[in-house]
Motif scaffolding. Sequence first.
Motif, short mmCIF file in Angstrom:
data_model
loop_
_atom_site.label_atom_id
_atom_site.label_comp_id
_atom_site.label_asym_id
_atom_site.label_seq_id
_atom_site.Cartn_x
_atom_site.Cartn_y
_atom_site.Cartn_z
N GLY B 17 -89.70 -81.82 29.43
CA GLY B 17 -90.34 -83.21 29.54
C GLY B 17 -90.94 -83.53 28.27
N PRO B 18 -91.85 -84.34 28.15
CA PRO B 18 -92.37 -84.55 27.12
C PRO B 18 -93.53 -83.32 26.47
N ASN B 19 -93.82 -82.63 27.35
CA ASN B 19 -94.93 -81.40 26.99
C ASN B 19 -94.13 -79.97 27.02
N GLY B 20 -92.82 -79.98 27.44
CA GLY B 20 -92.03 -78.80 27.45
C GLY B 20 -91.96 -78.16 26.01
N ALA B 21 -91.54 -76.68 26.27
CA ALA B 21 -91.51 -76.31 24.99
C ALA B 21 -90.27 -76.35 24.21
N GLY B 22 -89.01 -76.49 24.64
CA GLY B 22 -87.99 -76.85 24.27
C GLY B 22 -87.23 -75.60 23.42
N ARG B 23 -85.78 -75.81 23.48
CA ARG B 23 -84.93 -74.62 23.27
C ARG B 23 -83.85 -74.98 22.70
N PHE B 24 -82.99 -74.27 21.89
CA PHE B 24 -81.61 -74.53 21.81
C PHE B 24 -80.63 -73.78 22.65
N ASP B 25 -79.77 -74.64 23.42
CA ASP B 25 -78.88 -73.91 24.14
C ASP B 25 -77.36 -73.82 23.39
N THR B 26 -76.71 -73.09 23.41
CA THR B 26 -75.43 -72.94 22.94
C THR B 26 -74.39 -73.09 23.82
N HIS B 27 -73.40 -73.94 23.30
CA HIS B 27 -72.21 -74.08 24.32
C HIS B 27 -71.06 -73.96 23.31
N VAL B 28 -70.12 -73.41 23.68
CA VAL B 28 -68.89 -73.47 22.95
C VAL B 28 -67.53 -74.25 23.72
N ILE B 29 -66.86 -75.20 22.84
CA ILE B 29 -65.98 -76.07 23.31
C ILE B 29 -64.62 -75.44 22.68
N ASP B 30 -63.78 -74.91 23.82
CA ASP B 30 -62.58 -74.24 23.38
C ASP B 30 -61.62 -75.20 22.59
N GLU B 31 -61.27 -76.32 23.33
CA GLU B 31 -60.63 -77.24 22.41
C GLU B 31 -60.91 -78.59 22.99
N ILE B 32 -60.70 -79.75 21.92
CA ILE B 32 -60.75 -81.13 22.27
C ILE B 32 -59.99 -81.89 21.36
N THR B 33 -59.40 -82.91 21.91
CA THR B 33 -58.60 -83.96 20.89
C THR B 33 -59.56 -84.47 19.81
N ASP B 34 -59.07 -84.79 18.52
CA ASP B 34 -60.00 -85.61 17.80
C ASP B 34 -59.92 -87.03 18.00
N GLU B 35 -59.18 -87.35 19.15
CA GLU B 35 -59.19 -88.73 19.51
C GLU B 35 -60.62 -89.13 20.28
N ALA B 36 -61.42 -87.99 20.84
CA ALA B 36 -62.28 -88.25 21.65
C ALA B 36 -63.54 -88.55 20.76
N SER B 37 -64.20 -89.21 21.48
CA SER B 37 -65.76 -89.80 20.86
C SER B 37 -66.68 -88.40 21.10
N PHE B 38 -67.54 -88.60 20.08
CA PHE B 38 -68.67 -87.56 20.04
C PHE B 38 -69.30 -87.53 21.55
N LEU B 39 -69.50 -88.85 21.90
CA LEU B 39 -70.29 -88.93 23.27
C LEU B 39 -69.35 -88.21 24.55
#
Lengths: 645, 258
Positions: B17-39
């Motif tokens: 939330g607005p006052n939360g501490a915040g952190r980076f989460d790491t995720h690995v995407i094994d494969e994805i086609t380059d036709e996909a959009s970023f979103l």
Amino acid sequence: MSMTLASPVLDSKTPDGPVADKWDNFKANEKLVNPANKRKFKIIVVGTGLAGASAAATLAELGYQVDAFTFHDSPRRAHSIAAQGGINAAKNYRGDGDSVNRLFYDTIKGGDFRSRESNVHRLAQVSVNIIDQMVAQGVPFAREYGGMLDNRSFGGAQVSRTFYARGQTGQQLLLGAYQQLARQIGLGNVRLFNRTELVDVVTIDGRCAGIVTRDLMNGEVTSHAAHAVVLATGGYGNAFFLSTNAMACNVTAAWRAHRRGAFFANPCYTQIHPTCIPQSDDFQSKLTLMSESLRNDGRVWVPKMAGDTRAPADIPEDERDYYLERLYPSFGNLAPRDISSRAAKRAVDNGQGVGPKQNGVYLDFADAIGRLGADVVRERYGNLFDMYERITGENPYEVPMRIYPASHYTMGGLWVDYELMTTIPGLYAAGEANFSDHGANRLGASALMQGLSDGYFVLPYTISNYLAQWLNKSIPDTSHPEFAKVEAEARDRYHRLASSDGTRGPDWFHRELGKIIWDYCGMERTEAGLDKALSEIPALYEEFRRDLKVTGGEFGLNQTLEKAARTEDFFELGMTMCRDALERRESCGGHFRAEYQTEEGEALRDDENFAHVSAWEYTGDATQPTLHIEPLVYEEVSFQTRSYK
Amino acid sequence: MSTTLKNLTLKIWRQDGPNGAGRFDTHVIDEITDEASFLEMLDILNEQLIENGDEAVVFDHDCREGICGTCSLMINGQAHGPERATATCQLHMRKFSSGDTIVIEPWRASAFPIVKDLMVDRSAFDRIIESGGFITAATGGAPDANLIPVPKPVADAAMDAAQCIGCGACVAACPNGAANLFTSAKISHLNLLPQGQAERYQRVENMVETMDEYFGSCTNHGECEAACPKEISIDMIALMNSDYRKAKVKNRKALSRT
């Protein structure tokens, strides 16, 4: 088979007189509220697209107290913004034979004689005021060198009556309406509730008493009472999952009103737009429209030979089939949307599709570039070409675009009378959310026209005709027990959805639902297919109720929960859509029943049995709603077979 | 023809939330086609997160056609990612390579407080428009649209400015968190047109001063123009500054208002 009721409950309240005089007659006889009394009335406007923003701004200018609701962060995000091509108006600035009557007739014919004559005539009449209004507000429409407004032509018309702002007409019009709304917010005449979603409509003593909303930031459910409520909440094209609609477009507001008694009209009238970028992958989230205006200069073709995988440049002229020019010589590449879409489907079904998945047809600008030069083409369509290249990685100045039809617009919607009031007194529907003006098919550049017509020039007149009777009378406020009851139901519903602990997220269900609706209630429908859909959708819905998974909890910002609720409403809508498509045993406009077609494969209407609006009443079972009929009476035009040959 | 990207590492900012501490989460995407959009890549990730019982990553998005201005995201430190003149929703995976690490953050500007994860509150933009980003023309009284000719170059320049989608990339890219490009685009759109002349100086004064209540000051870095998905030129800022200077004189005395 559902029961058919006669029409008395559906009084269209069409004014007396010849069609050209009806609107003037209405204005001459309607009840007004005097300026000092307007401030005593509270009006809720839900949605801030073209219809909602223009209505909220105008009602506030008139002196009403207005509360405007949007589920976006800002009113400017509404999906009207994505309309590309333009807005029609019977200005006849070209001197090419246009007139109010011509626009009226084109719209009736374009809608395949399934719209209400009086509404369409009014739309054509006020179209000229819209352009004046938007220019006064500073919309930077395209101009000629002498400084006058420029026009382009669009599908389904033989005159140039479309005003445009590059390929971003919807954006510029929406920003115009948004700015007018922003002014009223700044002046304190409109209270804006952003990131707030309508979750139910409250009716007390037979009239709409207000709405219940959910604050998307914290999940809080709240009641709002008003003298009148306007739903300007857009269409339901996302029922197909893949469509040109924005990701958040949904049917929830209209559907919740439907569940509370507002009839839903012609849900099977959905428009499949012929020029979208073909799907490239299974996980694709949306389809992107390439403006129909491109068909002014692009030529549509497929290889004559099925399964031809040669590069387009290697296919000689005499081995190409410019099928729109061949089949519809007088309109050619500008044939209306439903007709162009089906022609593309026939070509692809025939094995003549192009592209890696053979799921498209070419839209080729080589001739236009040869005739006009690349610079002129860039001037007209530059941003669309750039968008195409970003999405596909192909350069349309060098290779033809690939296009294919996709769900784009929904002509059906909440049933409204001439005054845009639904079957719930005090509840209005405007813009794409209502069914009123486009019949079974909408012409290009007419959606913007209708949204602004409803918001600027119709509702502000018609709403006083209802409000006048409530002057100095008290209406229930939010302390009325009915508000508490509806609030509790909404809380229970979100609590139930938030506690869903199955195995699949809402997107999975929405995608599967969309596939069923697209396969059986898309571009071509059959009795067998619709029957199948009417058993598959309830089965999938059962699975949804059992196997949905929502994480993130009931309170606080939770986009997964928002999607789950919207998807649930699409399930019910999908059932009623298929029921409507099944009951309409004819083909008209965007509704094509394979059983009812001419020898050439064109839509075959049945005016004797189906020249009516089908308005559905909710019964608790969305597969078995009750049908009510509003016969379409044509006084001015006569039924004709729609021909664009 | 599509190709498949393999082994992408996503570092995504999460904040409750607005006052939360915040952190980076790491995720690995094994494969994805380059036709996909970023979103669409984030959609797929979110579906997996939900199925695993985790909370989906919150991000703003809607039209996915680069026109509504809802999407945002700092991608590897760049507003809307690496492709010029492209909003995040139109960025495709073909702009990335197998093995890439992609850092995804929300807009970073104090005027845009974080709502949750990658979503920020941009309502300060609405406040600027409400203070003067309009032409007062109440519905109903407009003269014929062709009564006031607008020379084509003027209409084109106004349109260049009016294209702004209000996404906030200019603010996010600016080292000062200034909103001068956004504000000047609206001022230029309206102040260039003949219809906008009546309120020209009132408009610029009100909008600039509202802007200053929320945002930092412009020091001509030009990062805004580079980040703008609609390529709005910083010439608009010059136009705004010029009008603002004149306004401070013109708005002072009735006599100067000519």
